[in-house]
Design an enzyme around this catalytic site. Structure first.
Site, PDB file in Angstrom:
ATOM      1  N   CYS A 114      44.136  32.827  34.463  1.00  0.00           N
ATOM      2  CA  CYS A 114      43.751  32.523  33.089  1.00  0.00           C
ATOM      3  C   CYS A 114      44.073  33.684  32.159  1.00  0.00           C
ATOM      4  O   CYS A 114      43.904  34.850  32.519  1.00  0.00           O
ATOM      5  CB  CYS A 114      42.258  32.241  33.037  1.00  0.00           C
ATOM      6  SG  CYS A 114      41.854  30.616  33.671  1.00  0.00           S
ATOM      7  N   ARG A 119      45.030  41.954  32.223  1.00  0.00           N
ATOM      8  CA  ARG A 119      44.519  41.889  33.601  1.00  0.00           C
ATOM      9  C   ARG A 119      45.433  42.674  34.546  1.00  0.00           C
ATOM     10  O   ARG A 119      46.149  42.092  35.363  1.00  0.00           O
ATOM     11  CB  ARG A 119      44.367  40.429  34.054  1.00  0.00           C
ATOM     12  CG  ARG A 119      43.392  39.655  33.227  1.00  0.00           C
ATOM     13  CD  ARG A 119      43.222  38.231  33.708  1.00  0.00           C
ATOM     14  NE  ARG A 119      42.299  38.102  34.811  1.00  0.00           N
ATOM     15  CZ  ARG A 119      41.978  36.949  35.378  1.00  0.00           C
ATOM     16  NH1 ARG A 119      42.524  35.828  34.948  1.00  0.00           N
ATOM     17  NH2 ARG A 119      41.135  36.897  36.392  1.00  0.00           N
ATOM     18  N   ILE A 121      46.680  45.253  37.689  1.00  0.00           N
ATOM     19  CA  ILE A 121      46.267  45.341  39.097  1.00  0.00           C
ATOM     20  C   ILE A 121      46.382  46.796  39.586  1.00  0.00           C
ATOM     21  O   ILE A 121      46.596  47.055  40.761  1.00  0.00           O
ATOM     22  CB  ILE A 121      47.070  44.376  40.012  1.00  0.00           C
ATOM     23  CG1 ILE A 121      48.590  44.631  39.906  1.00  0.00           C
ATOM     24  CG2 ILE A 121      46.739  42.942  39.716  1.00  0.00           C
ATOM     25  CD1 ILE A 121      49.375  43.966  41.047  1.00  0.00           C
TER      26      ILE A 121
END
Ligand code: EPU
Length: 413
Positions: A114, A119, A121
């Protein structure tokens, strides 16, 4: 075009909560560590699980998924994982930890999921490096390889569910003791830890620290039941506030302790049972919620409060502390004439009457759930992009129909 149109409805009845999406995904991946037969129960039938199981079949495992039960028999051989399907869902990055544990190598696309803000890593990759993994990132492809894996201690800069899961998977087969500090405290991680212990991998949590003693060979026949989905439970609970009565069954009340305590203080009319809660129509006082790591309010629950508080008297505040751009839903809710705005990281809502129906467009899974609540309560709206909802809500249309929600799903190509 794939949307739902709602009509005015009288909501009443009971609903059984399914297994947790965010616990199921890592547990299915962890099952591939086992050479024996893994029988998983309470698995939600959602597209994120379907996509994951399709990939697992494609790479050579035997999978049977029927009536919320999955049987997995794994006999994996190394292969590059450059499948388009893996771009579709976030949990695809658990193959990094898994393949490193099994083969000391993985080549995979960077994860999808989403769009709720930035986001990265980087924590996953930093942890891998401490175990001796070389990291090469090239144009959306991540190549990880180690000559030898060594036990590691990594202190996460910020609690991360995904990084904690990936490092648990990585450590599962390393000879020696690895430690994750400042690990995620989410119950879904504890469910994975329980499952790993079922696989005879010794994993222990001491508050924010997780200690893993790797096990070289895992060849067992095991059966495990996944924890209930606390976000799904909260979704029906919020619907309950505008219903005559909803009984929400098969939940773990402990996982909902903080939001329930705050909602109760705000006037939630409910009755608690052993693994259930009955919610009645309630008039709630204004509230101030701040998302945070468990046991605080989950970021995934935040958007579920917005349609409810758009109709409650007074000004309420919802501060999002986990993701930096989880506010697309606010623009959609403004289309209903709701008095809802974002100031910095806080959604400010002044409740009012006479909200209007409109065509609402979902942009992520929990936004879809929030707009669904809005559309049901309004009784004259549409919600487009239902596929987001199907990523995480098991049997949603049947469950809603059983509760008396009147709607039709429109599929037009
Ligand atoms: N973060 C980093 N670097 C990393 C990893 C995380 O900066 O390497 C940051 C993130 O940007 C974020 C915070 O750390 O600010 C927490 O992110 P986390 O890693 O915990 O999130 P995630 O593992 O990507 C899972 C769930 C999400 C849920 C979050 C928070 C899955 C597949 N996804 O995401 O679920 O919102 O944890 O609990 O388990 C959903 O179900 O709708 C959903 C988005």
């Amino acid at each position: 075009m794939y949307k739902m149109q709602t009509f005015s409805s009288k909501v009443k009845g009971s609903v059984r909560i399914s297994g947790s999406k965010n616990a199921t995904l890592p547990i299915i991946v962890a099952a591939l560590l086992n050479k024996g037969r893994t029988y998983l129960k309470n698995i939600p039938k959602i597209t994120d699980v379907d996509n994951l199981l399709a990939v697992i079949k494609k790479i050579g495992c035997r999978v049977k998924f029927k009536s919320h039960h999955v049987l997995i028999e794994s006999d994996l051989k190394y292969q590059d994982l450059l499948f388009e399907e893996l771009k579709k869902f976030r949990a695809s990055y658990y193959f990094m930890g898994l393949f490193l544990a099994l083969f000391k190598e993985v080549k995979i696309y960077a994860p999808g999921g989403c769009q709720i803000g930035n986001r990265p890593i980087n924590y996953h990759l930093e942890g891998f490096k401490l175990a001796g993994v070389d990291v090469v990132e090239d144009n959306q492809i991540v190549h990880l390889k180690a000559n030898k894996l060594q036990p590691f201690t990594y202190s996460l800069p910020k609690k991360s569910l995904g990084a904690t899961v990936n490092l648990l998977l990585l450590a599962s087969k390393i000879d020696g003791i690895s430690t994750i500090e400042n690990a995620s405290t989410e119950p879904e991680v504890d469910d994975l830890i329980n499952f790993m212990n079922f696989l005879n991998i010794k994993v222990t949590r001491f508050q924010n620290m997780i200690i893993i003693e790797g096990k070289k060979q895992i060849n067992l026949n095991v059966s495990y039941s996944v924890m209930p989905d606390r976000i799904e439970a909260m979704t029906y609970l919020m619907l309950g506030v505008f219903s005559e009565r909803i009984k929400i069954k098969q939940i773990n009340l402990l996982h909902l302790e903080k939001p329930l305590m705050l909602l109760k203080q705000a006037g939630l009319n409910c009755k608690f049972g052993r693994r259930q809660i009955i919610v009645y129509r309630s008039r709630l006082k204004p509230i101030q919620l701040i998302s945070g790591d468990y046991p605080e309010i989950s970021t995934d629950q935040m958007p579920l409060f917005y349609p409810i508080y758009s109709r409650m008297e007074g000004v309420s505040y919802f501060t999002e502390m986990i993701f930096d751009n989880r506010f697309h839903v606010v623009k959609e809710l403004q289309k209903t004439n709701a008095d809802i705005i974002v100031i910095d990281k806080t959604v400010c809502i002044t409740g009012k009457n006479n909200l209007i129906g409109n065509d609402l467009v979902a942009t992520d899974l929990r936004a879809a759930a929030s707009l669904l609540l809005e559309a049901i309560i309004n009784g004259d709206s549409t919600v487009t992009n239902l596929f987001y909802l199907e990523r995480g809500y098991d049997d949603i249309y049947n469950k809603l129909r059983k509760l008396g929600v009147v709607f039709k799903v429109i599929k037009r190509v």
